[in-house]
Design an enzyme around this catalytic site. Sequence first.
Site, mmCIF file in Angstrom:
data_model
loop_
_atom_site.group_PDB
_atom_site.id
_atom_site.type_symbol
_atom_site.label_atom_id
_atom_site.label_comp_id
_atom_site.label_asym_id
_atom_site.label_seq_id
_atom_site.Cartn_x
_atom_site.Cartn_y
_atom_site.Cartn_z
ATOM 1 C CE LYS A 97 -51.800 9.398 -44.132
ATOM 2 N NZ LYS A 97 -50.849 10.025 -45.070
ATOM 3 C CG ASP A 131 -51.137 7.065 -47.144
ATOM 4 O OD1 ASP A 131 -50.320 7.985 -47.112
ATOM 5 O OD2 ASP A 131 -50.869 5.925 -46.706
HETATM 6 P P1 NDP Z 1 -49.943 2.743 -53.131
HETATM 7 O O1 NDP Z 1 -51.037 2.009 -52.497
HETATM 8 O O2 NDP Z 1 -50.163 3.419 -54.436
HETATM 9 O O3 NDP Z 1 -48.653 1.825 -53.303
HETATM 10 C C1 NDP Z 1 -48.075 1.224 -52.187
HETATM 11 C C2 NDP Z 1 -46.924 0.340 -52.649
HETATM 12 O O4 NDP Z 1 -46.204 -0.101 -51.523
HETATM 13 C C3 NDP Z 1 -47.389 -0.901 -53.363
HETATM 14 O O5 NDP Z 1 -46.418 -1.307 -54.286
HETATM 15 C C4 NDP Z 1 -47.512 -1.905 -52.222
HETATM 16 O O6 NDP Z 1 -47.427 -3.237 -52.625
HETATM 17 C C5 NDP Z 1 -46.354 -1.522 -51.352
HETATM 18 N N1 NDP Z 1 -46.695 -1.811 -49.943
HETATM 19 C C6 NDP Z 1 -47.686 -1.257 -49.223
HETATM 20 N N2 NDP Z 1 -47.755 -1.775 -47.983
HETATM 21 C C7 NDP Z 1 -46.775 -2.667 -47.941
HETATM 22 C C8 NDP Z 1 -46.317 -3.532 -46.928
HETATM 23 N N3 NDP Z 1 -46.900 -3.574 -45.706
HETATM 24 N N4 NDP Z 1 -45.265 -4.321 -47.235
HETATM 25 C C9 NDP Z 1 -44.678 -4.285 -48.457
HETATM 26 N N5 NDP Z 1 -45.071 -3.464 -49.454
HETATM 27 C C10 NDP Z 1 -46.095 -2.679 -49.201
HETATM 28 O O7 NDP Z 1 -49.476 3.823 -52.039
HETATM 29 P P2 NDP Z 1 -48.630 5.144 -52.229
HETATM 30 O O8 NDP Z 1 -47.643 4.987 -53.307
HETATM 31 O O9 NDP Z 1 -49.568 6.278 -52.281
HETATM 32 O O10 NDP Z 1 -47.888 5.246 -50.822
HETATM 33 C C11 NDP Z 1 -46.580 4.702 -50.605
HETATM 34 C C12 NDP Z 1 -45.952 5.381 -49.400
HETATM 35 O O11 NDP Z 1 -45.843 6.799 -49.656
HETATM 36 C C13 NDP Z 1 -46.730 5.280 -48.089
HETATM 37 O O12 NDP Z 1 -45.812 5.270 -47.021
HETATM 38 C C14 NDP Z 1 -47.520 6.583 -48.055
HETATM 39 O O13 NDP Z 1 -47.880 6.931 -46.747
HETATM 40 C C15 NDP Z 1 -46.493 7.540 -48.626
HETATM 41 N N6 NDP Z 1 -46.978 8.788 -49.193
HETATM 42 C C16 NDP Z 1 -47.972 8.823 -50.125
HETATM 43 C C17 NDP Z 1 -48.372 10.023 -50.668
HETATM 44 C C18 NDP Z 1 -49.401 10.116 -51.732
HETATM 45 O O14 NDP Z 1 -49.672 11.230 -52.191
HETATM 46 N N7 NDP Z 1 -49.984 9.035 -52.204
HETATM 47 C C19 NDP Z 1 -47.802 11.301 -50.216
HETATM 48 C C20 NDP Z 1 -46.704 11.149 -49.293
HETATM 49 C C21 NDP Z 1 -46.341 9.925 -48.790
HETATM 50 P P3 NDP Z 1 -48.768 -4.131 -52.703
HETATM 51 O O15 NDP Z 1 -49.565 -3.559 -53.816
HETATM 52 O O16 NDP Z 1 -48.289 -5.507 -52.918
HETATM 53 O O17 NDP Z 1 -49.448 -3.950 -51.362
HETATM 54 O O1 2IT Z 2 -48.615 11.241 -46.590
HETATM 55 C C1 2IT Z 2 -49.077 12.164 -47.281
HETATM 56 O O2 2IT Z 2 -48.583 13.290 -47.283
HETATM 57 C C2 2IT Z 2 -50.220 11.855 -48.147
HETATM 58 N N1 2IT Z 2 -50.671 10.712 -48.185
HETATM 59 C C3 2IT Z 2 -50.871 12.944 -48.962
HETATM 60 C C4 2IT Z 2 -51.809 13.738 -48.115
HETATM 61 C C5 2IT Z 2 -52.643 14.754 -48.848
HETATM 62 O O3 2IT Z 2 -53.500 15.348 -48.160
HETATM 63 O O4 2IT Z 2 -52.468 14.987 -50.036
#
Ligand code: NDP
Ligand code: 2IT
Length: 449
Positions: free
Chosen positions: A130, A170
Amino acid sequence: MTTRLDDKLNLIYQDVLHRNPGETEFHQAVLEVLETLGPVVGKYPEFADKKIIQRICEPERQIIFRVPWQDDNGEIHINRAFRVEFNSALGPYKGGMRFHPSVYLGIVKFLGFEQIFKNALTGLPIGGGKGGSDFNPKGRSDDEIMRFCQSLMTELYRHIGENTDVPAGDIGVGSREIGYLFGQYKRITNRYESGVLTGKGLGWGGSRARTEATGYGVVFFTEEVLKTRNDSLDGKTLVVSGSGNVATYAIEKAHEKGAKVIACSDSGGIIIHERGIDLELLKQIKQKERRRISAYTEYHKDARYVENGDIWSIPCDIAMPCATQNELNGKDAKTLIENGCIAVIEGANMPSTPEAIQLLQEANLIYAPGKAANAGGVATSGLEMQQNAIRDSWSFDYTERRLEEIMVDIHRNCYETAAEFGCEHNYMLGANIAGFLRVADAMTALGVI
Ligand code: NDP
Ligand code: 2IT
């Protein structure tokens, strides 16, 4: 919180605390895994002899570097970036990059540690890693984002590669950022090495369904969970936190399956729309216009925006935390339980605090940990790597079908492993043990390295 560790595992945990001071999220992620490994240590003493757990807790390599960049006014900024290459027993390090001001080593290590087990659960040949930076993308122009990504890659390029380490997105990193990162990698190395990054755009080596994969995967996992209770998503009311990549496509697939998502959020507040979230509008506001979720009420007068609102106080059948770590605490868990919620399925990484998990499990709610339920994203990254390796591009339907098969397999593996170790329906234990066993077997075979 008192831990539920036996003496041997407690010694390992104390050592992790001692070696990694101040990294509280990393400690939390390690403890969560160690607390479920008791039965494994009893059944397979050879893993203790080989110090497999101690080795898994120590990253193979940690890279920390400076990222200087200039904003649109010519002012210079200095950020710090990380790449933690945690474990490569199963394949090249694989995991996303996070851009958020809260990023520090402890966050990157918790995410990298969880990624090892998640990636193992996918059954694909990918190790765990990561990265990220304390860069805050909010309010930055496209040019500023590009300059930051280029500066970051000017150091990162020497550490990654399609057979070495394969970053992706992420929080704060989507296809725009992956584009700038890939462009700079290509320029510096003079190689069109598609497999070095995943989450690419469809026109330049990306996989169909990767954008949707994490959120869709969470819903596929939820369906499997409900099937074990002869239930389905049809007619269920959901609350989904966040409004980014994971939340958006979880809402999309949940609606397709006949459920109704009545609330979502961003870090400023929550939107409640009892008729069901208007997904096209959400995409327009968040993806196209890159605005705050509060703008939603400009279009729907019957929706409510609550600044700093408490999303888990909204009654629902299923809660899906899809924003960030520790966003659902003990108090929230109690509220969900009191309101008759039946399941918490994690789209984010480690969104529930240890106290919340304990309360949910004690109240017999279904609790599905992120490392199983959100594995569809990285699994589809694995499918993107496969397509890149054979210079092919699969259809959306085919890729989505593969994703669904993987999620069904992950669910079955977690479910059966939990049952095998005498803890039926404990998805956390099933996920941790099933992921651990695959990595531990490979590490044992590869010797002391
Ligand atoms: P994005 O940046 O697309 O969206 C994040 C969302 O969460 C936004 O709505 C954001 O609000 C909110 N957010 C982020 N940080 C905070 C915080 N500290 N407090 C409150 N709200 C927060 O990210 P993702 O959707 O990609 O990721 C969301 C979660 O899913 C994370 O935990 C990530 O690690 C996990 N994840 C992502 C994957 C992927 O493929 N993208 C795969 C597996 C897990 P704002 O815009 O106001 O900051
Ligand atoms: O938390 C996760 O699994 C991710 N942000 C996606 C990682 C990836 O390599 O697609």
